[in-house]
Write an enzyme that holds these catalytic residues in place. Structure first.
Site, mmCIF file in Angstrom:
data_model
loop_
_atom_site.group_PDB
_atom_site.id
_atom_site.type_symbol
_atom_site.label_atom_id
_atom_site.label_comp_id
_atom_site.label_asym_id
_atom_site.label_seq_id
_atom_site.Cartn_x
_atom_site.Cartn_y
_atom_site.Cartn_z
ATOM 1 N N ASP A 156 -88.498 -12.070 -82.166
ATOM 2 C CA ASP A 156 -89.074 -11.356 -83.389
ATOM 3 C C ASP A 156 -87.646 -10.645 -84.213
ATOM 4 O OD1 ASP A 156 -91.350 -11.616 -82.877
ATOM 5 O OD2 ASP A 156 -91.872 -10.183 -81.428
ATOM 6 N N ARG B 264 -94.229 -11.888 -88.633
ATOM 7 C CA ARG B 264 -93.273 -11.238 -88.814
ATOM 8 C C ARG B 264 -92.564 -11.462 -90.164
ATOM 9 N NH1 ARG B 264 -95.251 -8.948 -84.676
ATOM 10 N NH2 ARG B 264 -93.959 -8.167 -83.029
ATOM 11 N N SER C 214 -96.355 -6.096 -72.104
ATOM 12 C CA SER C 214 -95.845 -6.014 -73.143
ATOM 13 C C SER C 214 -96.860 -6.920 -74.004
ATOM 14 C CB SER C 214 -94.454 -6.412 -73.295
ATOM 15 O OG SER C 214 -94.107 -6.877 -74.739
ATOM 16 N N ASP D 37 -91.239 2.954 -78.074
ATOM 17 C CA ASP D 37 -89.828 2.455 -78.462
ATOM 18 C C ASP D 37 -89.833 2.918 -80.133
ATOM 19 O OD1 ASP D 37 -88.858 1.498 -76.335
ATOM 20 O OD2 ASP D 37 -88.842 -0.621 -76.797
HETATM 21 N N1 ARG Z 1 -93.189 -15.412 -77.248
HETATM 22 C C1 ARG Z 1 -93.935 -15.086 -78.675
HETATM 23 C C2 ARG Z 1 -93.105 -15.463 -79.649
HETATM 24 O O1 ARG Z 1 -92.014 -15.259 -79.662
HETATM 25 C C3 ARG Z 1 -94.361 -13.648 -78.491
HETATM 26 C C4 ARG Z 1 -93.620 -12.540 -78.778
HETATM 27 C C5 ARG Z 1 -94.390 -11.391 -78.545
HETATM 28 N N2 ARG Z 1 -93.654 -10.379 -79.282
HETATM 29 C C6 ARG Z 1 -93.614 -8.811 -78.851
HETATM 30 N N3 ARG Z 1 -92.861 -8.232 -79.365
HETATM 31 N N4 ARG Z 1 -94.421 -8.606 -77.678
HETATM 32 O O2 ARG Z 1 -93.596 -15.310 -80.733
#
Ligand code: ARG
Length: 403
Positions: free
Chosen positions: A123, A94, A174, A14
């Site tokens: 995110d 983040r 993922s 991506d």
């Molecule tokens: N559910 C978790 C969170 O919101 C993990 C997110 C994983 N993010 C990703 N881009 N794969 O913090």
């Protein structure tokens, strides 16, 4: 001269496609930034990929120490665990990534930043709320949210522009990983009834294959921060890496969480967080012996708030600043050591000690040396029970309430 955009670049499909897409769609010059938060990878390869995809600059920032000192350890001091399960590895990274995007944008005189998040997750919220707080003038672009391409379409877009498609593209999962843990989503995991297959795990051994003898480890803390393993002083990054190997080797730190996302979706998330699991556990064990009952009760409420605000992308809020000050103050005497036993997927606290321990043997013991004043007990009970007695006299009470 086109304006510049700073893109948070992971090296995946991506964000590789995003480099080209930002040039085509917005006529922007793309500077790729990859943040090393302990996601072990060959970063020179990632840099190469960014350049091949058309970035004019590809920077790598080693942010491991900052991540540990300013994000992980403050969260550990707060005992932050989202919904009682998730140690917040991704969520904590983040705001740091947002901060670095802003710093690079300033240094490069860019007018925008970009990230590869989709429109369904947390995110995007965390990064954008953070960038907006730090640099309200910067534009934020989310290509993967805008372009509306399926995975197949992104692959053919990549092929059309000669962007190398990562070989990992056939992985059904993922994944996001950093020092504090790893998250795995998608594929069969989207069925909450299905047990996660062994191949999703890389940081933790299957408990069926772990050693038949337990390991003991002693973790030393100073004011809520872990500083030693088995008496040996270590910097934060190495300490976390070491504990991750040790606890992961015993199958400790697997989490299966039916999670409530900020954007209203329930999702099934698998995590591996061996270091976070044992550090949260030992930190709390030390707090149990160094904090008063009332401090502990109040801190639990703060922990819930703190975890929520990290999860919900509010790192740069004033509420966070205030809570962090409270948490820091609460750790004044949280120093000492905790002994942990790791065995077949479980970790158990088997010892704790502190120069500031509130545990008094002479008060707790039933053996000789008992100093507790039993003669004071009747008076205490008399006054403690006074309101209950008074009320029962005036408003007769029953053992079982009848309709
Ligand atoms: N559910 C978790 C969170 O919101 C993990 C997110 C994983 N993010 C990703 N881009 N794969 O913090």
């Amino acid at each position: 001269m086109p304006d510049k955009v700073v893109l948070a670049y992971s090296g995946g499909l991506d964000t590789s496609v995003a480099i080209r897409w930002l040039q085509e769609k917005y006529n922007l010059e793309v500077i790729a930034v990859t943040v090393d938060v302990g996601n072990e990878r060959d970063f020179s390869l990632v840099q190469q990929k960014a350049c091949n995809a058309g970035a004019t600059k590809a920077l790598v920032q080693d942010a491991k120490k900052a991540f540990v000192d300013h994000f992980i350890f403050p969260a550990l001091k707060a005992d932050a665990l989202y919904e009682g399960h998730y140690p917040l590895a991704t969520a904590l990274s983040r705001p740091l990534i947002a901060q670095i995007l802003v710093d690079v944008a300033r240094a490069e005189k860019a007018t925008a930043v970009a990230h590869g998040c989709t429109g369904k997750g947390n995110d995007q919220v965390r990064i954008e709320v953070s960038v907006n707080a730090l640099a309200p003038d910067l534009k934020v672009i989310a290509p993967a949210r805008e372009w509306d391409m399926t995975r197949e379409e992104s692959i053919s877009y990549a092929q059309r522009f000669n962007i190398p498609v990562p070989t990992t593209v056939d992985s059904p999962y993922s994944i996001d990983e950093n020092l504090w843990g790893r998250s795995i989503e998608c594929g069969v995991l989207e069925d909450p009834w299905v047990e996660p297959p062994e191949d999703v795990f890389t940081l933790t051994k299957s408990p069926a294959k772990t050693p038949d003898k337990p390991s003991y480890v002693e973790i030393g803390f100073e004011q809520g921060v872990p500083v030693t393993i088995d008496g040996k002083k270590m910097d934060g990054v190495s300490l976390i890496q070491r504990l991750s190997k040790l606890a992961g080797g015993h199958g400790v730190g697997r989490v299966d969480h039916l999670e409530n996302r900020l954007v209203g979706i329930k999702s099934r998330e698998i995590y591996e967080a061996p270091a976070a699991t044992v550090l949260l556990q030992t930190h709390q064990a030390l707090e149990a012996i160094t904090l008063s009952k009332e401090q502990l009760r109040f801190k639990q409420k703060v922990a819930t708030e703190y975890a929520d605000l990290i999860y919900n992308g509010l790192w740069f809020s004033s509420l966070h600043r205030d809570l962090a000050a409270y948490v820091k103050s609460s750790q004044r005497y949280v120093s000492g050591a905790v002994r942990l036993k790791l065995f077949k997927g479980s970790s158990a606290v088997v010892g704790r000690k502190s120069p500031f321990s509130l545990y008094r043997h002479s008060l707790a013991t039933y053996d000789k040396g008992d100093e507790f004043d039993r003669k004071a007990a009747p008076g205490f009970i008399q006054i403690w029970g006074l309101p209950v007695r008074t009320q029962a006299e005036i408003q007769p009470t029953k053992l079982v309430e009848e309709d």
